[in-house]
Design an enzyme around this catalytic site. Structure first.
Site, PDB file in Angstrom:
ATOM      1  N   TRP A  79     -52.430  34.650 -17.461  1.00 28.08           N
ATOM      2  CA  TRP A  79     -53.672  34.338 -18.186  1.00 28.08           C
ATOM      3  C   TRP A  79     -54.859  35.001 -17.524  1.00 28.08           C
ATOM      4  O   TRP A  79     -55.749  35.531 -18.198  1.00 28.08           O
ATOM      5  CB  TRP A  79     -53.861  32.828 -18.324  1.00 28.08           C
ATOM      6  CG  TRP A  79     -52.654  32.181 -18.913  1.00 28.08           C
ATOM      7  CD1 TRP A  79     -51.888  31.194 -18.361  1.00 28.08           C
ATOM      8  CD2 TRP A  79     -52.019  32.517 -20.175  1.00 28.08           C
ATOM      9  NE1 TRP A  79     -50.821  30.900 -19.191  1.00 28.08           N
ATOM     10  CE2 TRP A  79     -50.873  31.684 -20.292  1.00 28.08           C
ATOM     11  CE3 TRP A  79     -52.293  33.430 -21.184  1.00 28.08           C
ATOM     12  CZ2 TRP A  79     -50.029  31.744 -21.409  1.00 28.08           C
ATOM     13  CZ3 TRP A  79     -51.444  33.505 -22.287  1.00 28.08           C
ATOM     14  CH2 TRP A  79     -50.338  32.659 -22.386  1.00 28.08           C
ATOM     15  N   ASP A  80     -54.886  34.977 -16.187  1.00 27.86           N
ATOM     16  CA  ASP A  80     -55.924  35.717 -15.464  1.00 27.86           C
ATOM     17  C   ASP A  80     -55.874  37.206 -15.807  1.00 27.86           C
ATOM     18  O   ASP A  80     -56.905  37.840 -16.033  1.00 27.86           O
ATOM     19  CB  ASP A  80     -55.684  35.589 -13.950  1.00 27.86           C
ATOM     20  CG  ASP A  80     -56.427  34.418 -13.325  1.00 27.86           C
ATOM     21  OD1 ASP A  80     -57.335  33.857 -13.970  1.00 27.86           O
ATOM     22  OD2 ASP A  80     -56.089  34.062 -12.182  1.00 27.86           O
ATOM     23  N   LEU A  81     -54.671  37.752 -15.791  1.00 30.70           N
ATOM     24  CA  LEU A  81     -54.537  39.199 -16.011  1.00 30.70           C
ATOM     25  C   LEU A  81     -54.931  39.590 -17.433  1.00 30.70           C
ATOM     26  O   LEU A  81     -55.564  40.628 -17.650  1.00 30.70           O
ATOM     27  CB  LEU A  81     -53.100  39.639 -15.721  1.00 30.70           C
ATOM     28  CG  LEU A  81     -52.692  39.552 -14.245  1.00 30.70           C
ATOM     29  CD1 LEU A  81     -51.171  39.641 -14.109  1.00 30.70           C
ATOM     30  CD2 LEU A  81     -53.370  40.647 -13.419  1.00 30.70           C
ATOM     31  N   ALA A 130     -58.591  39.404 -17.774  1.00 28.94           N
ATOM     32  CA  ALA A 130     -59.181  40.578 -17.126  1.00 28.94           C
ATOM     33  C   ALA A 130     -59.202  41.782 -18.069  1.00 28.94           C
ATOM     34  O   ALA A 130     -60.240  42.427 -18.245  1.00 28.94           O
ATOM     35  CB  ALA A 130     -58.398  40.926 -15.864  1.00 28.94           C
TER      36      ALA A 130
END
Lengths: 390, 390
Positions: free
Chosen positions: A165-167, A170
């Protein structure tokens, strides 16, 4: 900066730690943008995040900040905050771009920053949709995905090891910057955009059908081990302890798998008896356990070398399950991804680094070095008009 | 098309199936681009991919193609291939953009297409770095990540349920398009870019430190269940069968967790006895089992409601593990992500759909409908100069 790269000349300020914002800046930097990461004195909470190199310096921080300039400011005080505002406003038509994951601080509010730079492009990454705190690992728990991951008979939810989810937040952040920039260049207008990890998860799981399926059927897709949902993919143990992931999405791939393993006759008999059509991927999924059981003896009788040789001549999609050390060994032998290379770096010795996932034709770039915390403070601040920095 | 969206006016041709290329086109479409998906007669192999709606239409295909126009051509024959070439070349300064996952076909080669449109931007998504066939699930097996996923005492590799490599390839593809477009607008030059799923995996796992760590230490990070690597995060069962993911990245969050659970005294005694410093996240990771064991009784004595009430007043990062049906229920009650909404759609009835992860300030867009396969063929081809289509 490589002038040949497509974003050469662009200037981005980044104020954020851990993954989402730094990885967004990294993606822009790998495409040629000048990215200036601003940290508080002593670094943000990610400065020492594991894994660490031999000297205790973070491999994680280095990886996420390659190619950037590092500026340290006293962000707790009004002078440092004022300097940050000047940094954000500077850079002319190719500047005025800010990424942050800091919400609720008046000194980094869109309202304040836009006073100095009305055409500011500000992308703020937040956790929950309503602005509440969250990180990838809490978002994933709440997304529903952990109950759809892991063994079929597993005792409970399984987190994904990748902070996906972070990636994804991003790369969507980087994308939103370029979209907003295109609009600014045509209309003169800036933008204040927000990307919540919760929205990234909900949006992705809607697009791929996980949530629409639960909405329609009033039940959640369960975990199904290493099988592939809706088609045929399964995990095949070999005679030497290795394992292979085998995938047959199309009827041609399926036929090839049956031919390879000599199971066509048994599978055809089964197909008739079960009133199934195994050329349809849905039926291969429904009957995955018996089909995998019919295929497994062929794999269990072969080593990785033997299985690979036979599969290499087929249409079947397959790959060995490998460990990170196997991937590293392949890289060392020139058989891995060309976008990852070993380089010498101060404080680490030889370290693996990447130039990013995009290749021009067959060419891949050279990985950039990681800055030391704050090493570019003086040079960056000296560029500010009339500077004198704090 | 919403003229207020930042990519309004852009025109993208997409020839590809399954996830990576369609999700790249979707991301551009959600930002306002006009995206024309071209399929062979009868559709690509993803046309019926599960999950299915009540009438057998694919929820997956609908989700990945919302807001696009759908064109069907006889791509097996020269007339259809020639029409595709004209579609790719058309559109003026905002056209000449192609996404595909089809490599090795002369009629879709960069060399050929660039003859008609020298400033073409062509992003080709491939599987393996060397062009060999692969899908998300084989790339993930070979990436090393499956052996780092799942229970600590697990019997083997665990696939991630999310096709994260496809999704990341998609957003990097969309990003590469906008970067190349910016360059084309300044230099007049097009680009032929390639994004391999294998490169996306290798690059990501290098950036985050997984591969550099294996390279440095000559061993692979093992699976560690629902713990968080390098800091404190753990899975806490509750009295009512629920589970909570608890995360303490910072010393403040950690102190708050100890205070909440009344474990400060025991943890401090342990810290001294073990010669550890639990304000350092590395030490919290090293001693995660004993720390989690000390914290668990507080959670095991509370229901979700009780635990949530107490955690809500703390600094601890936390979330319940939920199922997809829980997420859907929250959406129905207006408590979920604002970028997902229920809409009425032909062939599905009420269906969940998303406008994408990016919000302008607090506003989110309205989800677009999905086309029927080929429904825009006539209208799109009639725009071609001198058309007469095949």
């Amino acid at each position: 900066m490589d002038r040949a790269l497509p974003l050469a000349g662009l200037r981005v300020i980044e104020v954020g730690s851990f993954i989402a914002v730094p990885a967004a800046g990294l993606a822009l930097s790998q495409l040629g943008a000048r990215v200036i990461r601003v940290d508080p004195v002593g670094g943000a909470p990610d400065i020492g995040r594991w894994p660490l190199g031999r000297d205790g310096r973070s491999l994680y921080w280095a990886g996420l900040n390659r190619g950037k300039e590092s500026v340290v400011l006293d962000l707790a005080g009004p002078a440092g905050q004022a300097t940050l505002r000047r940094l954000v406003s500077a850079g002319g038509a190719a500047g005025g771009i800010l990424l942050s994951n800091i919400a609720g601080k008046p000194w980094l509010s869109d309202e304040l920053l836009r006073q100095d730079r009305p055409d500011l492009i500000y992308v703020q990454v937040i956790g929950q949709s309503d602005g509440g705190s969250a990180v990838d690992y809490t978002i994933n728990a709440a997304s529903g995905l952990a109950y759809a991951t892991g063994p079929e008979d597993g005792p409970g939810p399984v987190n994904q090891a990748l902070p996906a989810w972070d990636l994804l937040a991003a790369s969507h952040t980087a994308l939103a910057v370029l979209a907003a920039l295109r609009q600014r260049e045509s209309t003169g207008e800036g933008a204040f955009l927000r990307i919540a990890l919760q929205d990234v998860a909900a949006s992705t799981l809607t697009t791929l059908g996980y949530l629409p399926e639960a909405h329609l059927r009033l039940r959640s897709r369960p975990a199904h081990g290493n099988y592939l949902y809706g088609t045929f993919g399964a995990d095949m143990p070999l005679s030497d302890g290795g394992r292979i992931m085998v995938v047959a999405l199309t009827a041609r791939q399926w036929d090839s798998l049956l031919e390879l393993t000599g199971t066509a006759r048994a599978v055809t008999a089964l197909e008739a008896a079960l009133d199934a059509d195994f050329r349809a991927e849905g039926d291969r999924y429904l009957h995955r356990h018996v089909l995998a059981a019919l295929l497994r003896p062929w794999f269990a009788a072969r080593s990785m070398e033997q299985a690979a040789a036979a599969l290499g001549g087929s249409r079947v999609l397959w790959a060995p399950f490998r460990r990170f050390t196997d991937v590293v060994r392949d890289l060392g032998q020139g058989r891995g991804s060309p976008v990852v290379a070993e380089m010498a770096e101060e404080g680490f010795g030889e370290i693996l680094a990447t130039s990013g996932p995009v290749r021009r034709g067959d060419a891949s770039g050279r990985p950039a070095r990681a800055p030391r915390l704050g090493e570019d403070t003086d040079s960056v601040l000296s560029e500010l008009p009339g500077s004198g920095h704090d």
